[in-house]
Design a protein around this motif. Structure first.
Motif, PDB file in Angstrom:
ATOM      1  N   THR A  26       0.856  -1.172   0.000  1.00  0.00           N
ATOM      2  CA  THR A  26       0.000   0.000   0.000  1.00  0.00           C
ATOM      3  C   THR A  26       0.894   1.224   0.000  1.00  0.00           C
ATOM      4  O   THR A  26       2.060   1.161   0.421  1.00  0.00           O
ATOM      5  N   THR A  27       0.363   2.323  -0.498  1.00  0.00           N
ATOM      6  CA  THR A  27       1.116   3.568  -0.590  1.00  0.00           C
ATOM      7  C   THR A  27       0.381   4.629   0.213  1.00  0.00           C
ATOM      8  O   THR A  27      -0.790   4.917  -0.061  1.00  0.00           O
ATOM      9  N   VAL A  28       1.050   5.198   1.192  1.00  0.00           N
ATOM     10  CA  VAL A  28       0.427   6.074   2.180  1.00  0.00           C
ATOM     11  C   VAL A  28       1.031   7.473   2.080  1.00  0.00           C
ATOM     12  O   VAL A  28       2.262   7.623   2.086  1.00  0.00           O
ATOM     13  N   ARG A  29       0.195   8.483   2.015  1.00  0.00           N
ATOM     14  CA  ARG A  29       0.697   9.856   2.067  1.00  0.00           C
ATOM     15  C   ARG A  29       1.108  10.187   3.501  1.00  0.00           C
ATOM     16  O   ARG A  29       0.448   9.768   4.463  1.00  0.00           O
ATOM     17  N   THR A  30       2.202  10.932   3.635  1.00  0.00           N
ATOM     18  CA  THR A  30       2.622  11.378   4.960  1.00  0.00           C
ATOM     19  C   THR A  30       2.746  12.898   4.973  1.00  0.00           C
ATOM     20  O   THR A  30       2.973  13.535   3.940  1.00  0.00           O
ATOM     21  N   ARG A  31       2.599  13.449   6.160  1.00  0.00           N
ATOM     22  CA  ARG A  31       2.724  14.896   6.369  1.00  0.00           C
ATOM     23  C   ARG A  31       3.624  15.107   7.576  1.00  0.00           C
ATOM     24  O   ARG A  31       3.273  14.724   8.693  1.00  0.00           O
ATOM     25  N   TYR A  32       4.812  15.663   7.334  1.00  0.00           N
ATOM     26  CA  TYR A  32       5.813  15.851   8.386  1.00  0.00           C
ATOM     27  C   TYR A  32       6.048  14.558   9.168  1.00  0.00           C
ATOM     28  O   TYR A  32       6.126  14.553  10.392  1.00  0.00           O
ATOM     29  N   GLY A  33       6.138  13.459   8.429  1.00  0.00           N
ATOM     30  CA  GLY A  33       6.468  12.175   9.033  1.00  0.00           C
ATOM     31  C   GLY A  33       5.301  11.425   9.639  1.00  0.00           C
ATOM     32  O   GLY A  33       5.492  10.329  10.175  1.00  0.00           O
ATOM     33  N   GLN A  34       4.084  11.973   9.537  1.00  0.00           N
ATOM     34  CA  GLN A  34       2.911  11.302  10.083  1.00  0.00           C
ATOM     35  C   GLN A  34       2.112  10.660   8.951  1.00  0.00           C
ATOM     36  O   GLN A  34       1.678  11.355   8.026  1.00  0.00           O
ATOM     37  N   LEU A  36      -0.956   9.392   6.913  1.00  0.00           N
ATOM     38  CA  LEU A  36      -2.359   9.781   6.869  1.00  0.00           C
ATOM     39  C   LEU A  36      -3.216   8.581   6.462  1.00  0.00           C
ATOM     40  O   LEU A  36      -2.825   7.789   5.608  1.00  0.00           O
ATOM     41  N   LEU A  37      -4.370   8.455   7.086  1.00  0.00           N
ATOM     42  CA  LEU A  37      -5.302   7.349   6.817  1.00  0.00           C
ATOM     43  C   LEU A  37      -4.637   5.989   7.053  1.00  0.00           C
ATOM     44  O   LEU A  37      -4.934   5.011   6.366  1.00  0.00           O
ATOM     45  N   TRP A  38      -3.753   5.928   8.040  1.00  0.00           N
ATOM     46  CA  TRP A  38      -2.991   4.700   8.281  1.00  0.00           C
ATOM     47  C   TRP A  38      -3.899   3.510   8.578  1.00  0.00           C
ATOM     48  O   TRP A  38      -3.699   2.408   8.049  1.00  0.00           O
ATOM     49  N   THR A  39      -4.905   3.700   9.426  1.00  0.00           N
ATOM     50  CA  THR A  39      -5.764   2.582   9.823  1.00  0.00           C
ATOM     51  C   THR A  39      -6.467   1.973   8.616  1.00  0.00           C
ATOM     52  O   THR A  39      -6.557   0.743   8.479  1.00  0.00           O
ATOM     53  N   LEU A 167      -9.628  -1.639  -7.504  1.00  0.00           N
ATOM     54  CA  LEU A 167      -9.101  -1.515  -6.153  1.00  0.00           C
ATOM     55  C   LEU A 167      -9.977  -0.582  -5.323  1.00  0.00           C
ATOM     56  O   LEU A 167     -10.322   0.509  -5.784  1.00  0.00           O
ATOM     57  N   PRO A 168     -10.344  -0.968  -4.101  1.00  0.00           N
ATOM     58  CA  PRO A 168     -11.076  -0.047  -3.226  1.00  0.00           C
ATOM     59  C   PRO A 168     -10.133   1.048  -2.712  1.00  0.00           C
ATOM     60  O   PRO A 168      -9.316   0.819  -1.826  1.00  0.00           O
ATOM     61  N   SER A 169     -10.254   2.223  -3.275  1.00  0.00           N
ATOM     62  CA  SER A 169      -9.334   3.320  -2.971  1.00  0.00           C
ATOM     63  C   SER A 169      -9.565   3.853  -1.559  1.00  0.00           C
ATOM     64  O   SER A 169     -10.684   4.218  -1.189  1.00  0.00           O
ATOM     65  N   VAL A 170      -8.503   3.947  -0.786  1.00  0.00           N
ATOM     66  CA  VAL A 170      -8.585   4.489   0.571  1.00  0.00           C
ATOM     67  C   VAL A 170      -8.893   5.986   0.524  1.00  0.00           C
ATOM     68  O   VAL A 170      -9.734   6.487   1.282  1.00  0.00           O
ATOM     69  N   THR A 171      -8.224   6.714  -0.361  1.00  0.00           N
ATOM     70  CA  THR A 171      -8.446   8.158  -0.456  1.00  0.00           C
ATOM     71  C   THR A 171      -9.873   8.458  -0.892  1.00  0.00           C
ATOM     72  O   THR A 171     -10.541   9.335  -0.327  1.00  0.00           O
ATOM     73  N   ARG A 172     -10.350   7.745  -1.895  1.00  0.00           N
ATOM     74  CA  ARG A 172     -11.720   7.965  -2.380  1.00  0.00           C
ATOM     75  C   ARG A 172     -12.744   7.645  -1.294  1.00  0.00           C
ATOM     76  O   ARG A 172     -13.705   8.397  -1.088  1.00  0.00           O
TER      77      ARG A 172
END
Length: 237
Positions: A26-34, A36-39, A167-172
């Protein structure tokens, strides 16, 4: 014919996980090392691992560099969970929206709902769609279901529509939470009725589509959440 380099002939590289794409990621966006939408990313990744018979992914995110915007790739193999984190710098925001093309590439009937290392159809779709921003793939029935690197979200008749399949998009899914929407099969002939459309993904957020090549004229361009850390374009700092 050139002999395979010794480094690539190492048993570690001959593992089926790498040779045949038997990995989940999976590919996860991060913001200042955090992250996002990790769960939500972890839940989807667990489902793919169960489908492929892989071990459970590590439940906690790793310690990450504090990039203003980052992209974290988490990959699960038979030997455990690996990660790679890099700065997310896609360049200037495409203020006028982007264009997409429907390709003749098809998703795999079983693997299309999962993010696996078996990624060739998506690479071929992106290549076929060039120079458009995105290429859409179809299923065996000829329905538009997914993008090579993002997920489609359509507006038809004033209603938000998620193309069934892919694919069930997490962002969407995060954007649609609490918003009325419909999920249904979308044939290419239905695209002529699209009034607005977006691409959804960790690397892009929600990007408006200006035109679906061969199916629409120019569409209204609307950035739904430009300043949001999850849904906005990752502007350079």
């Amino acid at each position: 014919m050139t002999q395979l380099p010794a480094a690539l002939n190492d048993p570690a590289w001959n593992d089926p996980a790498w040779l045949h794409g038997a990995t989940a990621f999976t590919t996860v966006r991060t913001r200042y090392g955090q992250p996002l939408l990790w769960t939500a990313h972890l839940e989807r990744l667990r489902g793919t691992c169960a489908f492929l018979g892989l071990p459970h992914p590590d439940p906690a995110p790793p310690a990450l560099e504090a990039h203003p915007w980052g992209l974290l790739r988490v990959t699960v193999t038979p030997h455990g969970t690996l990660h790679m984190h890099r700065p997310l710098t896609p360049g200037p925001r495409p203020d006028q929206g982007v264009t997409v093309r429907v390709t003749d590439m098809h998703i795999h009937p079983q693997l299309g709902a999962h993010k696996t290392g078996n990624y060739l159809p998506y690479r071929l779709a992106a290549s076929q769609a060039h120079p458009h921003f995105e290429g859409w793939l179809q299923d065996a029935g000829g329905h538009v279901v997914d993008g090579s690197r993002t997920a489609p979200l359509l507006e038809i008749g004033g209603a938000l529509v998620v193309p069934e399949g892919g694919l069930p998009s997490v962002t969407r899914a995060a954007y649609l939470m609490g918003r009325p929407h419909d999920t249904r099969p979308i044939h290419p002939r239905d695209l002529g009725h699209v009034t607005r459309a977006w691409l959804c993904g960790s690397g892009t957020g929600l990007v408006p589509i200006r035109r679906i090549d061969g199916h629409t004229d120019d569409l209204p361009v609307h950035w739904p959440a430009p300043g949001d850390a999850v849904f906005g374009w990752p502007e350079e700092v």
